[in-house]
Scaffold this active site. Structure first.
Site, short mmCIF file in Angstrom:
data_model
loop_
_atom_site.label_atom_id
_atom_site.label_comp_id
_atom_site.label_asym_id
_atom_site.label_seq_id
_atom_site.Cartn_x
_atom_site.Cartn_y
_atom_site.Cartn_z
N ARG A 159 -31.35 4.35 62.97
CA ARG A 159 -31.12 4.09 61.54
C ARG A 159 -30.13 5.13 61.05
NH1 ARG A 159 -35.48 2.52 57.11
NH2 ARG A 159 -35.07 0.57 58.20
N HIS B 234 -29.21 -5.08 59.23
CA HIS B 234 -30.56 -4.69 59.67
C HIS B 234 -31.11 -5.85 60.51
CE1 HIS B 234 -34.38 -2.86 59.89
NE2 HIS B 234 -34.60 -2.57 58.61
N LYS C 198 -27.72 21.29 62.71
CA LYS C 198 -26.79 22.34 63.16
C LYS C 198 -25.37 21.80 63.25
CE LYS C 198 -30.44 24.20 66.14
NZ LYS C 198 -30.80 24.43 67.55
N ARG D 198 -42.06 1.21 57.94
CA ARG D 198 -42.32 0.01 58.74
C ARG D 198 -41.46 -0.06 60.00
NH1 ARG D 198 -44.09 -0.95 53.93
NH2 ARG D 198 -42.19 0.12 53.37
N THR D 199 -40.15 0.17 59.85
CA THR D 199 -39.29 -0.05 61.00
C THR D 199 -39.61 0.94 62.12
OG1 THR D 199 -37.59 -0.85 59.49
CG2 THR D 199 -36.88 -0.34 61.73
#
Ligand code: NCD
Length: 266
Positions: free
Chosen positions: A98, A126, A77, A48-49
């Site tokens: 995120r 959030h 890496k 969703r986000t």
């Protein structure tokens, strides 16, 4: 003054964003950010986000560069967060991040040349989910104070709970964790969350018939999703269920957030 970064819900001008979201939803303003490029940088899974930010950006006329799985980027890496942020800030006008650990969004903002929007930092916050939640609650009750809100689920590790709790200082709040099998107190809002197993949380719970019987008729049941077994799917058609509207409100609110961030430009 528009926001520079959105790291905590404390950074947001909530009333301004609620107003703007409402104008957007009711087609009272037309926004064009067609020269802007957004970076979606996700160190943890998201449906969703990430998709609602991309959709919001496209609806504003802009473009999106998505790194939805950092394992296919230079992170694999060994590149550190700061270098990755500086790099993407060279190519993009804002970064939606995120991250896996609380505090990483603030670390990113510290080095970033472009605005950073926290899309969840570990068990921290959030804020854009909370703005979507506030918009949902405000549409329903026309206020964000003098409400009774019961949080059920992962109180300790649920970042959506942490930000929403902060944003509702003038409400009566109850917190019911996953081991508490009591009947829930009468409330206006029931905010359920999943058990964050990936953060070491344990326990489980399910909204049962005896809980539902005690939910007042005018109350609403919210969940940021994804759900596991907390809410049975047969409840989806109940007039008190608001989680699908919450998603749609997330899209509108993210348009409002992006427009606010981009309005900073000279
Ligand atoms: C939440 C999250 O990522 O914190 N999801 C979301 O963004 N709607 C909730 C969760 O993962 O449980």
């Amino acid at each position: 003054m528009a926001m520079k970064h959105l790291i905590s819900i404390d950074d947001a001008q909530i009333n301004l964003l609620l107003n703007r979201a409402s104008l957007i939803e009711n087609k009272k303003i037309y926004l064009d950010h067609s020269r802007k490029i957004l970076c979606n940088l996700f160190y943890e899974p998201s449906t969703r986000t990430s998709s609602s930010f991309a959709s919001a950006m496209y609806k504003l006329g802009g473009k999106v560069i998505s790194i939805n799985d950092v394992n296919y980027s230079s992170v694999a890496k060994g590149e550190n967060l700061e270098d990755t942020i500086r790099t993407m800030g060279t190519f993009c006008d804002a970064i939606v991040l995120r991250s896996r650990t609380a505090g990483e969004a603030a670390r990113a903002a510290f080095v970033s040349e472009v605005p950073v929007i926290n899309a969840g930092d570990g068990n921290g916050e959030h804020p854009t989910q909370t703005l979507a939640d506030l918009y949902t609650i405000h549409k329903e009750f026309e206020r964000l104070d003098n409400l009774t809100v019961t949080f059920v689920g992962d109180i300790e590790n649920g970042r959506t709970v942490h930000s929403l709790d902060k944003a509702l200082p003038d409400c009566e709040k109850h917190f019911i964790d996953t081991f508490d099998k009591s009947i829930w107190p009468a409330s206006d809002v029931y905010y359920l969350t999943r058990v964050q197993k990936e953060r070491g949380s344990e326990g489980s719970y399910r909204m049962r018939k005896e809980h539902i019987q005690h939910i007042p008729e005018n109350a609403i049941v919210m969940h940021p999703f994804p759900r596991n077994e907390e809410i049975p799917t047969w409840f989806d058609n109940d007039p008190r269920a608001r989680y699908f509207q919450q998603m749609r409100n997330g899209l509108i609110m993210r348009m409002a957030v992006l427009a606010d961030i981009f309005s900073n430009e000279k």
